[in-house]
Structures are given as structure tokens and as C-alpha cells.
Design an enzyme around this catalytic site. Sequence first.
Site, PDB file in Angstrom:
ATOM      1  N   TYR A 166      21.914 -10.317   1.247  1.00  6.58           N
ATOM      2  CA  TYR A 166      22.083  -8.937   1.335  1.00  6.58           C
ATOM      3  C   TYR A 166      23.631  -8.705   1.330  1.00  6.58           C
ATOM      4  CZ  TYR A 166      22.073  -4.308   3.642  1.00  6.58           C
ATOM      5  OH  TYR A 166      22.322  -3.237   4.293  1.00  6.58           O
ATOM      6  N   LYS A 170      26.151  -6.415  -1.077  1.00 10.74           N
ATOM      7  CA  LYS A 170      27.012  -5.429  -0.558  1.00 10.74           C
ATOM      8  C   LYS A 170      28.519  -5.412  -0.705  1.00 10.74           C
ATOM      9  CE  LYS A 170      23.517  -2.445   1.033  1.00 10.74           C
ATOM     10  NZ  LYS A 170      23.367  -1.408   0.583  1.00 10.74           N
TER      11      LYS A 170
END
Length: 271
Positions: A166, A170
Site C-alpha cells: 500500500y 501510494k
Amino acid sequence: MSEMLKNQVAIVTGSARGIGREVAQMFVDHGAKVVITDKDEDLAAEAVTAIREAGGEAISFCGDVTATDFAKNIIHTTIENFGRLDILVNNAGYTADNLVHRLTDEQFQEMLDIHLIAPFRLIREATPYMRDVAKKEIENGVTNYRKIVNVSSMSGVKGNVGQANYAAAKAGLLGLTKTIALEWGQFNINCNSVAFGFIDTRLTRPKEERGSVNGAQVGIPTKVRDAIINKIPQRRAGEAKEAASSIFYLSSPLSNYINGQVHLVNGGSYS
Ligand code: NAD
């Protein structure tokens, strides 16, 4: 109802619930027409009904934002229904946490697909209706601002235990944001990111509530959750509406000279 976004058309991905839903509502409240898009069709339909009943304009286009033909189809539907595109918010997302020594190729790829590749495809597919239209307007002496907001996370800014996949996706989204800002700034297209800290949505609710997305359980064990909140200077999670406000600001004329930035919305927390 203000008219700050009057006649503007916005796509907000992942807008059937959570932060995206609040963003869609705020856009409508300020006069925009909104395309609600989510995997969750029933909830998206409910959102459209609620917006229309309150006198706003919205349509829904449902599907998986990671599907290869998603971007092309939603842009086509938006133009067919509303004739233009002024604001794109890449918000759809979820987490698939695992410590790095256990993280699978699939879990890593899954996060790249939703948080990085899907936004890239949407931006690229929006080219004729954002970049090219703006280029012609400028040639004709017309100035119109258009906005892209990519929803990132403090995980992408500082890393986070259990979120290598993640956090990497991101962080990649921040690179995409800054590059679009450099390429499209000259066309009055502002591209910025918001990096959220701990916002109260189903992603951050107590894990014991056992919410799941794509088969992966989301949520945070209550003890860990309490410890996180205790370290936030404001001693609370942000509300979805508070998170949405930052996206609204970066989508509105209030931020016409802000481009390529990462706006941190974290209650003052960097830990
Ligand atoms: P949420 O789960 O409440 O809402 C996300 C929405 O995205 C859901 O309606 C879901 O159905 C949709 N979605 C997920 N995968 C999709 C797919 N493949 N195709 C289409 N729609 C899909 O979560 P939220 O907290 O509102 O998250 C919104 C964004 O904010 C996400 O990108 C998330 O990573 C980011 N974020 C949230 C937090 C937080 O604390 N909640 C912190 C940092 C970043």
C-alpha cells in the site's frame, strides 16, 4: 447551496461510501454534476437517488476501477451524459496488509493496480477532455481551471508497518501527481495529492467488526487503533467529511495556484 463549482462535471472514484461519498456530496452542494462510481452498485445507486432527491445532478457508473477498459468506459459515459470533465478525484482504494516477509506478489500487485495504475489510466483517458480542450481554450484566450486530486496516504509519505504494498503504491501516486502537475500545469490543470492520516471509515474501524474488501479483511484491532489515536496530537481520528474538505479545496477555484503538492491531512501526526 453555493455555486463555486457551477457547471462543472466531476468523477469521484469510490464514491458510494466513506470519504468519496462525502466528496461527491460536497461537490453537488457547490453546484457540480457528479459521476458516482464504485464497485458497490447498490450503494452507488442509493447515493445517486439521495443526491437527486435533494435537487442535485448525479449519475452512477459502476465497475471495478482496475479493469483495463474501466477508464475508457467511464470517461465515455461522463462525456455522453454531461458533455465535459472538469474534476477527477482518484479515491477508490482499500488495504491488503501483510508484513513484508509474508507479502505475496499478488498482494503487492493488487495495491499497485488500484492505487497507481487505475489513476494513471483515468488521467491518460481524460486527456482529450482535460488537456486537449484546455489547450484549445488557451489558444482562444479562454482560461478555465481543471483539477485532478489523487488520494494518497501518510503510509505513502513515511511508510507503515504491514503496508509495504500500500505504501509503495501510494508513494508512486505522489510521483504521478507531481509529473502530471509539471506536464499539465501550463493547461491550467492543477494536479495535487492528499495524504490522509487516520480517518474514520470502514478501513479504520475496529477489526472486530470484520469488514472485508476483495476477500481481505479490513479494519484495525481495537488495541492498535486506540494506540494510534492516542499518538495523534488531536487525539482523535479525522471524520470522512473533514478529509473530503481537503479534496474539495484542491478541486475548487480556492486552490488555482496550488499544483503538484501533497496536502497532509493527519491531525498533526507523523508517527
Ligand atoms: P471506504 O472503504 O470507506 O471507501 C472506499 C470505496 O472505494 C468503497 O466504496 C469501495 O467499494 C470502493 N472501491 C474499492 N475498491 C474498488 C475497485 N477496485 N473499484 C471500484 N471501487 C472500489 O474507504 P475510505 O477510507 O473512504 O478510502 C478512500 C481512500 O482514502 C482510499 O484510497 C484510501 O486508501 C485512502 N485513505 C484512507 C485512509 C483512512 O484512514 N480511512 C487513510 C489514508 C488514505
